[in-house]
Design an enzyme around this catalytic site. Sequence first.
Site, PDB file in Angstrom:
ATOM      1  N   SER A  63       0.813  -1.218   0.000  1.00 19.62           N
ATOM      2  CA  SER A  63       0.000   0.000   0.000  1.00 19.62           C
ATOM      3  C   SER A  63       0.845   1.266   0.000  1.00 19.62           C
ATOM      4  CB  SER A  63      -0.944  -0.006   1.203  1.00 19.62           C
ATOM      5  OG  SER A  63      -1.866  -1.064   1.094  1.00 19.62           O
ATOM      6  N   HIS A 123       8.025  -4.551   4.784  1.00 21.98           N
ATOM      7  CA  HIS A 123       8.451  -3.669   5.877  1.00 21.98           C
ATOM      8  C   HIS A 123       9.955  -3.755   6.134  1.00 21.98           C
ATOM      9  CE1 HIS A 123       4.404  -2.572   7.408  1.00 21.98           C
ATOM     10  NE2 HIS A 123       4.067  -3.726   6.869  1.00 21.98           N
ATOM     11  N   ARG A 153       2.323 -12.470   7.667  1.00 22.17           N
ATOM     12  CA  ARG A 153       1.292 -11.673   6.987  1.00 22.17           C
ATOM     13  C   ARG A 153       1.719 -11.391   5.551  1.00 22.17           C
ATOM     14  NH1 ARG A 153      -2.609  -7.836   9.370  1.00 22.17           N
ATOM     15  NH2 ARG A 153      -3.161  -6.231   7.850  1.00 22.17           N
ATOM     16  N   ARG A 185       4.324  -9.662  15.023  1.00 21.60           N
ATOM     17  CA  ARG A 185       4.147  -8.283  14.549  1.00 21.60           C
ATOM     18  C   ARG A 185       2.830  -7.676  15.028  1.00 21.60           C
ATOM     19  NH1 ARG A 185       3.567  -8.112   8.136  1.00 21.60           N
ATOM     20  NH2 ARG A 185       2.424  -6.201   8.587  1.00 21.60           N
ATOM     21  N   ALA A 264       7.623   2.938   7.252  1.00 21.55           N
ATOM     22  CA  ALA A 264       7.431   3.793   8.418  1.00 21.55           C
ATOM     23  C   ALA A 264       6.208   3.449   9.252  1.00 21.55           C
ATOM     24  CB  ALA A 264       7.345   5.249   7.967  1.00 21.55           C
ATOM     25  N   ASP A 265       5.094   3.105   8.613  1.00 25.38           N
ATOM     26  CA  ASP A 265       3.828   3.136   9.345  1.00 25.38           C
ATOM     27  C   ASP A 265       3.775   2.178  10.520  1.00 25.38           C
ATOM     28  OD1 ASP A 265       3.765   0.998   7.564  1.00 25.38           O
ATOM     29  OD2 ASP A 265       1.628   1.180   7.134  1.00 25.38           O
ATOM     30  N   ARG A 266       4.426   1.032  10.420  1.00 20.26           N
ATOM     31  CA  ARG A 266       4.403   0.074  11.522  1.00 20.26           C
ATOM     32  C   ARG A 266       5.707   0.076  12.335  1.00 20.26           C
ATOM     33  NH1 ARG A 266      -0.077  -3.039  11.795  1.00 20.26           N
ATOM     34  NH2 ARG A 266      -1.392  -3.250   9.936  1.00 20.26           N
ATOM     35  N   LYS A 353      -6.028   2.809   6.347  1.00 20.12           N
ATOM     36  CA  LYS A 353      -5.444   3.282   5.089  1.00 20.12           C
ATOM     37  C   LYS A 353      -5.430   4.806   4.980  1.00 20.12           C
ATOM     38  CE  LYS A 353      -4.875  -0.952   3.616  1.00 20.12           C
ATOM     39  NZ  LYS A 353      -3.542  -1.559   3.342  1.00 20.12           N
ATOM     40  N   HIS A 462      -2.385  -2.959  -5.197  1.00 19.60           N
ATOM     41  CA  HIS A 462      -1.673  -4.250  -5.280  1.00 19.60           C
ATOM     42  C   HIS A 462      -2.710  -5.350  -5.154  1.00 19.60           C
ATOM     43  CE1 HIS A 462      -2.297  -4.818  -0.967  1.00 19.60           C
ATOM     44  NE2 HIS A 462      -1.886  -3.572  -0.796  1.00 19.60           N
TER      45      HIS A 462
END
Length: 538
Positions: A63, A123, A153, A185, A264-266, A353, A462
């Site tokens: 994403s 990631h 995942r 995670r 970055a997001d996680r 999102k 995706h």
Amino acid sequence: MPTPKPLVLIILDGWGYAPPSNANAISLARKPNYDKLLTDFPNTLIHTSGRYVGLPPGQMGNSEVGHLNIGAGRVVYMDITKIDLAIENKSLFKNQTLLDAMKHAANGRQLHFFGLLSDGGVHSHQNHLYALLRMAKENGVERVFVHPFMDGRDTLPTNGVKYVDQLQQKMREYGIGKIASISGRYYAMDRDKKWDREKLASDAMLHGRGEGGRYKDPVQGIKESYNKGVTDEFIIPFVCVDDNDQPIGVIRDGDACINFNFRADRARQITRVLARNSGITKDGGRELDAADTLDATIPRDTIPKDLHYTCMTQYDPKFTLPIVIPPDTLTHILANEMAAMNMRNLRVAETEKYAHVTYFFNGGIEKPYPGEERELVQSPKVATYDLKPEMSANGIADVIEHAVEKGAFDVIVVNFANADMVGHSGKIPPTITAVETVDSCLGRVYNVVRKKGGAMLITADHGNAEQMIDPETGGPQTAHTTNPVPFIFVAEDAKKRFSLRPDGALQDISPTMMGILGIPQPKEMTGHDLRVDLTVKK
């Protein structure tokens, strides 16, 4: 054709194309609205993976990558590609930020590596950790500990035991490093301010308290988790201990820490947890969102002080921590071109999102551009989204209907998260429900857009939900795919006037939007309009 108002870009997250099969939740779903749009309007398939989006060949998209490429209108070379190249040309081993961390740790302190241990490439990548271990050895660091976060995942749900075994082989080969804790995670990489999850991970890393137990051998701990039906993503954090049942390597005041996740997001929340007393911001992170809740859940006085905390990439523009790979600055992207034309645009997504249709779509810029408005719809509070496959899609459709009826926006960018977030469960029945929910919302949006004389572009960032069974193992597939995704141009008389060219990619979406809107395409955008005007004689 006249400029439609609004032009609605609908991103169906995780909605790829594959031939119908019993593994394809999209083909198994009843989706009359999507099927009719596909029949009635020009459509094609576009690429979302590998070299088409700035990733290594064969690497599945995600994403973050998808929305960056869409908003930039060009191939944006991803951090994984930059790091791979830096390892290949050996510039990573001369990176001053990393050398500073190694020097700090070589001074009698400990060095801790943590991040997602897998070859998923979404990631992180385990090869990056291997390079960092070699670098630590070359720089004379003696006490090195690794705190792997398990995937399951973006990879198969029980591949983690293989990755840990490979890591231990590398550590023996290099003569450096020990595994100090293991966390799924789900706990260590939450992004929804569920600090109670991060607490279990940080308790293992900082205090040697493992809710999931204590093990001399991390492989044994993972296998016991599998025996209980708990796969990689959900492994309850456990601690690795020595022969005296003492934790092998907790993070202490003054230690060096390197988070090797490049996405970055996680990585943001675990960084906020661990670096609060180590200069994360000028005010120790107190000014950040939900800081009070974090401090209440994981008290600040339980966190080590003066860590030398290094981020692989920029996890948050507000952080003042050292960064190994600084961000590129993207100019002349769709967002600032719309602003320059005084176009009002709305971004809509649910929590999962929201960053993608704002921060990532805007090339890594947090602040909205002039004329840009944002609407966040809260994601449901459930442990996993297969328990609520409808998620907040209907709330998103409500927002779009109202915005279109109001007539205030030239462009609306929306993300429906269901196919991706439920697809990650690997469970076909709820993913079918997710797809059918989105289809119902598509019908609602189409009706109001058509009534107002607008147009829609329907696509995805995706694939995921179109491949729910791993073809090799026959078990659930929870990862993204490298399949192409649909692209549909929905507008009055579109089928009479336009066809859509094949072999496009996500970089072509912004140029297509600009062509529809009558905005000149800047030279920095290297994508091309996907439309072929059938009325123009060759």
